[in-house]
Design a protein around this motif. Structure first.
Motif, mmCIF file in Angstrom:
data_model
loop_
_atom_site.group_PDB
_atom_site.id
_atom_site.type_symbol
_atom_site.label_atom_id
_atom_site.label_comp_id
_atom_site.label_asym_id
_atom_site.label_seq_id
_atom_site.Cartn_x
_atom_site.Cartn_y
_atom_site.Cartn_z
ATOM 1 N N GLU A 161 14.920 46.258 11.721
ATOM 2 C CA GLU A 161 15.447 45.573 13.166
ATOM 3 C C GLU A 161 16.696 44.842 13.053
ATOM 4 O O GLU A 161 16.463 43.954 12.146
ATOM 5 C CB GLU A 161 14.580 45.271 14.015
ATOM 6 N N LYS A 162 17.693 44.778 13.899
ATOM 7 C CA LYS A 162 18.588 43.812 14.093
ATOM 8 C C LYS A 162 19.094 43.720 15.489
ATOM 9 O O LYS A 162 19.256 44.678 16.133
ATOM 10 C CB LYS A 162 19.876 44.412 13.127
ATOM 11 N N GLU A 163 19.303 42.431 15.748
ATOM 12 C CA GLU A 163 19.357 42.354 17.066
ATOM 13 C C GLU A 163 21.001 41.926 17.354
ATOM 14 O O GLU A 163 21.816 41.384 16.494
ATOM 15 C CB GLU A 163 18.875 41.062 17.436
ATOM 16 N N LEU A 164 21.630 42.637 18.285
ATOM 17 C CA LEU A 164 23.128 42.608 18.640
ATOM 18 C C LEU A 164 23.520 41.704 19.919
ATOM 19 O O LEU A 164 22.728 42.010 20.845
ATOM 20 C CB LEU A 164 23.881 43.809 18.848
ATOM 21 N N ASP A 165 24.378 40.868 20.019
ATOM 22 C CA ASP A 165 24.614 40.346 21.064
ATOM 23 C C ASP A 165 25.808 41.017 22.172
ATOM 24 O O ASP A 165 26.633 40.878 21.649
ATOM 25 C CB ASP A 165 25.371 38.788 20.846
ATOM 26 N N VAL A 166 25.255 41.617 23.101
ATOM 27 C CA VAL A 166 25.966 42.340 23.688
ATOM 28 C C VAL A 166 25.696 42.316 25.058
ATOM 29 O O VAL A 166 24.394 42.031 25.484
ATOM 30 C CB VAL A 166 25.907 43.996 23.502
#
Length: 357
Positions: free
Chosen positions: A237-242
């Motif tokens: 899992e990877k979190e993206l700032d969008v």
């Protein structure tokens, strides 16, 4: 009760080309579209088209729309009804529609259904948050109304639509954090993928979205890798700032009106979903009902224009109009085969083969 020789439902690239072709042979045509103006998806497509000169290669979609609209408007045999919604096609051939606020009826000797396709959505946690868009909605906001949807975008889908809309977002000053696709391969043309890669946008294949983050609107997204069985890989899992999640995960043919006619349809995933059986003239299993464009199979606009022309010529020919139409159709069928050639057209070719037409 009004009457027309050929009713064409849908004023996008397929419908306009069908009207131009049929009227060019002398048939009286009524062209319906629920939009305020003709053009369909072309009015939001600012990229240049591929193909040959016949398919307007090198011309932007918005300019192709103007060219076709001008041809339609100058032909006195074409009656255009915009801001008009077709409600039903009955067994006795009566077509009911709402024009503005008025309920009306019309009969036709031949009918061409070119209603296009609708965007597919994707199931993930919080997919109903404001800030989750279909790619078509993003194009409408930017290219028709001059409004950017947000500042940082996660694009889901690396097909032509996802790649093209990503590039258009960057042209508008929006940052595309990543393009992800569940498939292990990029589905769009290499030329489109190369453009966004050169601008530093990562294209992550075998990836999907797990959830959108935020309470009132999108504030981020969690993505993860997929294994060879298309299952999420734990720990990736990877979190993206969008603040925008744009879905470009395919289209579904709009076959509702086709079902009204009783024509035979078949589910073919490679063509987008439920599509009609038809012959080489693009006539369905119901006599006098023809189909063209994304309603027949989800494909590029260039192919939709050629199919529209073939359907328009076929409908006019069946009414006794024109000379040497068969030879003219052969040239367009050859153009269509050319557009579907090579690796890119394999999905369409195999889908049509499965359809058994």
């Amino acid at each position: 009760m009004l009457h027309t020789e050929i009713a064409i439902i849908g004023g996008g690239p397929a419908g306009m080309c069908a009207a131009i072709a049929a009227a060019g042979q002398g048939a009286r045509v009524t062209l319906f579209d629920r939009g305020k103006k003709l053009g369909g998806q072309l009015v939001k497509q600012t990229h240049r088209f591929f193909g040959s000169e016949k398919e307007y290669a090198g011309i932007r979609g918005i300019d192709i729309a103007k060219i076709l609209c001008d041809e339609v408007e100058k032909n006195k045999l074409i009656d255009v009804k915009t801001d008009t919604t077709i409600l039903a096609i009955y067994n006795d051939g009566v077509i009911t529609y709402e024009e503005g606020k008025n309920y009306k009826r019309i009969t036709s000797e031949k009918t061409i259904i070119a209603t296009g396709a609708s965007e597919k959505m994707l199931l993930f946690e919080n997919n109903d948050l404001p800030g989750v868009y279909g790619a078509g909605a993003v194009q409408t906001l930017m290219n028709e109304h001059g409004i950017v949807p947000g500042n940082k975008v996660l694009m889901i889908g690396a097909g032509n639509i996802g790649l093209i809309v990503s590039y258009q977002l960057m042209q508008a000053g929006v940052k595309v954090e990543a393009i992800i696709d569940a498939s292990p391969n990029i589905g769009g043309y290499l030329v489109h993928a190369s453009k966004v890669k050169r601008l530093g946008v990562p294209i992550l294949t075998s990836h999907t979205i797990k959830r959108a983050l935020g309470k009132e609107s999108v504030e981020g997204a969690v993505i993860c890798e997929l294994d060879e069985k298309w299952q999420p890989v734990s720990g990736t899992e990877k979190e993206l700032d969008v603040d925008v999640i744009c879905l470009a995960v395919g289209l579904s043919p709009q076959s509702e009106l086709l079902r009204h006619t009783g024509c035979e349809v078949k589910y073919v995933p490679g063509l987008g979903g439920y599509v009609p059986m038809r012959d080489g003239n693009l006539q369905t299993t119901v006599n006098g009902i023809y189909v063209a464009g994304d309603t027949a199979e989800v494909e590029e606009a260039s192919s939709a224009m050629v199919e529209g022309t073939i359907a328009g010529l076929s409908a006019a020919e069946s009414l006794g109009y024109g000379k040497n139409i068969s030879e003219l159709k052969k040239s367009f069928i050859s153009d269509l085969d050319s557009l579907r050639s090579g690796a890119v057209g394999e999905k369409i070719r195999s889908g049509i083969q499965k359809l058994g037409c």
